[in-house]
Design a protein around this motif. Sequence first.
Motif, PDB file in Angstrom:
ATOM      1  N   GLU A 102      94.236  28.570 -42.338  1.00  0.00           N
ATOM      2  CA  GLU A 102      94.207  29.883 -42.994  1.00  0.00           C
ATOM      3  C   GLU A 102      93.162  30.794 -42.341  1.00  0.00           C
ATOM      4  O   GLU A 102      93.434  31.964 -42.055  1.00  0.00           O
ATOM      5  CB  GLU A 102      93.887  29.699 -44.485  1.00  0.00           C
ATOM      6  N   VAL A 103      91.994  30.248 -42.095  1.00  0.00           N
ATOM      7  CA  VAL A 103      90.926  31.031 -41.472  1.00  0.00           C
ATOM      8  C   VAL A 103      91.294  31.421 -40.051  1.00  0.00           C
ATOM      9  O   VAL A 103      91.037  32.551 -39.630  1.00  0.00           O
ATOM     10  CB  VAL A 103      89.587  30.257 -41.519  1.00  0.00           C
ATOM     11  N   LEU A 104      91.916  30.524 -39.322  1.00  0.00           N
ATOM     12  CA  LEU A 104      92.326  30.847 -37.954  1.00  0.00           C
ATOM     13  C   LEU A 104      93.304  32.019 -37.961  1.00  0.00           C
ATOM     14  O   LEU A 104      93.170  32.965 -37.171  1.00  0.00           O
ATOM     15  CB  LEU A 104      92.953  29.629 -37.275  1.00  0.00           C
ATOM     16  N   GLN A 105      94.281  31.984 -38.862  1.00  0.00           N
ATOM     17  CA  GLN A 105      95.255  33.065 -38.946  1.00  0.00           C
ATOM     18  C   GLN A 105      94.568  34.385 -39.297  1.00  0.00           C
ATOM     19  O   GLN A 105      94.808  35.410 -38.649  1.00  0.00           O
ATOM     20  CB  GLN A 105      96.320  32.733 -39.994  1.00  0.00           C
ATOM     21  N   SER A 164      91.529  35.177 -38.805  1.00  0.00           N
ATOM     22  CA  SER A 164      90.656  35.560 -37.692  1.00  0.00           C
ATOM     23  C   SER A 164      91.441  36.250 -36.590  1.00  0.00           C
ATOM     24  O   SER A 164      90.988  37.263 -36.044  1.00  0.00           O
ATOM     25  CB  SER A 164      89.935  34.323 -37.138  1.00  0.00           C
ATOM     26  N   PHE A 165      92.625  35.713 -36.266  1.00  0.00           N
ATOM     27  CA  PHE A 165      93.409  36.350 -35.208  1.00  0.00           C
ATOM     28  C   PHE A 165      93.973  37.696 -35.651  1.00  0.00           C
ATOM     29  O   PHE A 165      94.111  38.602 -34.828  1.00  0.00           O
ATOM     30  CB  PHE A 165      94.482  35.413 -34.655  1.00  0.00           C
ATOM     31  N   VAL A 166      94.236  37.856 -36.923  1.00  0.00           N
ATOM     32  CA  VAL A 166      94.625  39.186 -37.424  1.00  0.00           C
ATOM     33  C   VAL A 166      93.448  40.147 -37.222  1.00  0.00           C
ATOM     34  O   VAL A 166      93.622  41.277 -36.751  1.00  0.00           O
ATOM     35  CB  VAL A 166      95.059  39.120 -38.913  1.00  0.00           C
ATOM     36  N   ALA A 167      92.247  39.676 -37.557  1.00  0.00           N
ATOM     37  CA  ALA A 167      91.056  40.514 -37.376  1.00  0.00           C
ATOM     38  C   ALA A 167      90.805  40.810 -35.893  1.00  0.00           C
ATOM     39  O   ALA A 167      90.426  41.931 -35.535  1.00  0.00           O
ATOM     40  CB  ALA A 167      89.836  39.833 -37.997  1.00  0.00           C
ATOM     41  N   MET A 175      84.347  34.670 -26.176  1.00  0.00           N
ATOM     42  CA  MET A 175      84.427  33.520 -27.088  1.00  0.00           C
ATOM     43  C   MET A 175      83.356  33.613 -28.168  1.00  0.00           C
ATOM     44  O   MET A 175      83.589  33.231 -29.315  1.00  0.00           O
ATOM     45  CB  MET A 175      84.301  32.193 -26.330  1.00  0.00           C
ATOM     46  N   THR A 176      82.187  34.122 -27.819  1.00  0.00           N
ATOM     47  CA  THR A 176      81.124  34.290 -28.812  1.00  0.00           C
ATOM     48  C   THR A 176      81.571  35.278 -29.884  1.00  0.00           C
ATOM     49  O   THR A 176      81.401  35.042 -31.085  1.00  0.00           O
ATOM     50  CB  THR A 176      79.824  34.782 -28.145  1.00  0.00           C
ATOM     51  N   TRP A 177      82.165  36.381 -29.463  1.00  0.00           N
ATOM     52  CA  TRP A 177      82.641  37.405 -30.393  1.00  0.00           C
ATOM     53  C   TRP A 177      83.722  36.833 -31.317  1.00  0.00           C
ATOM     54  O   TRP A 177      83.672  37.010 -32.532  1.00  0.00           O
ATOM     55  CB  TRP A 177      83.174  38.598 -29.590  1.00  0.00           C
ATOM     56  N   MET A 178      84.685  36.125 -30.723  1.00  0.00           N
ATOM     57  CA  MET A 178      85.770  35.561 -31.533  1.00  0.00           C
ATOM     58  C   MET A 178      85.264  34.440 -32.450  1.00  0.00           C
ATOM     59  O   MET A 178      85.697  34.329 -33.598  1.00  0.00           O
ATOM     60  CB  MET A 178      86.907  35.073 -30.630  1.00  0.00           C
ATOM     61  N   THR A 179      84.349  33.628 -31.958  1.00  0.00           N
ATOM     62  CA  THR A 179      83.777  32.554 -32.764  1.00  0.00           C
ATOM     63  C   THR A 179      83.030  33.134 -33.962  1.00  0.00           C
ATOM     64  O   THR A 179      83.089  32.593 -35.070  1.00  0.00           O
ATOM     65  CB  THR A 179      82.841  31.672 -31.910  1.00  0.00           C
ATOM     66  N   THR A 180      82.351  34.240 -33.766  1.00  0.00           N
ATOM     67  CA  THR A 180      81.640  34.900 -34.864  1.00  0.00           C
ATOM     68  C   THR A 180      82.623  35.365 -35.927  1.00  0.00           C
ATOM     69  O   THR A 180      82.364  35.227 -37.134  1.00  0.00           O
ATOM     70  CB  THR A 180      80.809  36.083 -34.339  1.00  0.00           C
ATOM     71  N   ILE A 181      83.761  35.881 -35.515  1.00  0.00           N
ATOM     72  CA  ILE A 181      84.785  36.298 -36.478  1.00  0.00           C
ATOM     73  C   ILE A 181      85.272  35.086 -37.276  1.00  0.00           C
ATOM     74  O   ILE A 181      85.373  35.134 -38.506  1.00  0.00           O
ATOM     75  CB  ILE A 181      85.961  37.006 -35.767  1.00  0.00           C
ATOM     76  N   VAL A 182      85.561  33.986 -36.593  1.00  0.00           N
ATOM     77  CA  VAL A 182      86.028  32.774 -37.267  1.00  0.00           C
ATOM     78  C   VAL A 182      84.962  32.269 -38.243  1.00  0.00           C
ATOM     79  O   VAL A 182      85.261  31.928 -39.397  1.00  0.00           O
ATOM     80  CB  VAL A 182      86.403  31.677 -36.244  1.00  0.00           C
TER      81      VAL A 182
END
Length: 195
Positions: free
Chosen positions: A54-57, A59-62, A78-85
């Motif tokens: 659920e969080v992955l989905q 996060s990718f929407v964000a 990757m740091t930016w995306m990891t922070t979103i996750v």
Amino acid sequence: MSDAHTLDPQQLRTWLNGAAHRDAAAFRSLYEATSAKLFGFALRILVKRELAEEVLQESFVAIWHNAGSYQSHLAAPMTWMTTIVRNKAYDLLRRSDDAVEIDSDQFDAEVMNALQDPAATPIEALTMSRDAKALAYCMSALEGMHRQVLGLAFFHDLSHSEVAQQMALPIGTVKTWIRRSLERLKTCLAKGDRA
């Protein structure tokens, strides 16, 4: 899917830029290259597979909606995306009582079992049972994330660095939370002794 260690930051930046311009193919490539690593990261925080999915989905929407705000001079892709996750995972923990927190009934039972001594006299067993209930009550009074950190450290026997890795928190935060939680437990248990 690419191995997380061979991801090219420049390629990720290119795909993020494409996503910012609503290029679905670029976004798909970004997803295929990074989703496994980001899922693993979410799973370490949330433990439950369905919550991590659920969080992955989310996060990718964000990521899709916010790709245009990515600034490469502030963080690697990757740091930016990891922070979103991470933020999405913690949001889920805050709004979900049963996500990762220690199940209080199970915790109470585990504390009771851990404090039981088969050779104890009935009076000793009663005292230990009372102590276990007091500990379980005081643990339930801690904030959710603090209770989780303390539970992982003492009831699952993880080191501070292992707790930090599993919870995706800085080790200093873990040490501070454990110290403060132990102080609160000590105070709570002392109040119970006086009552």
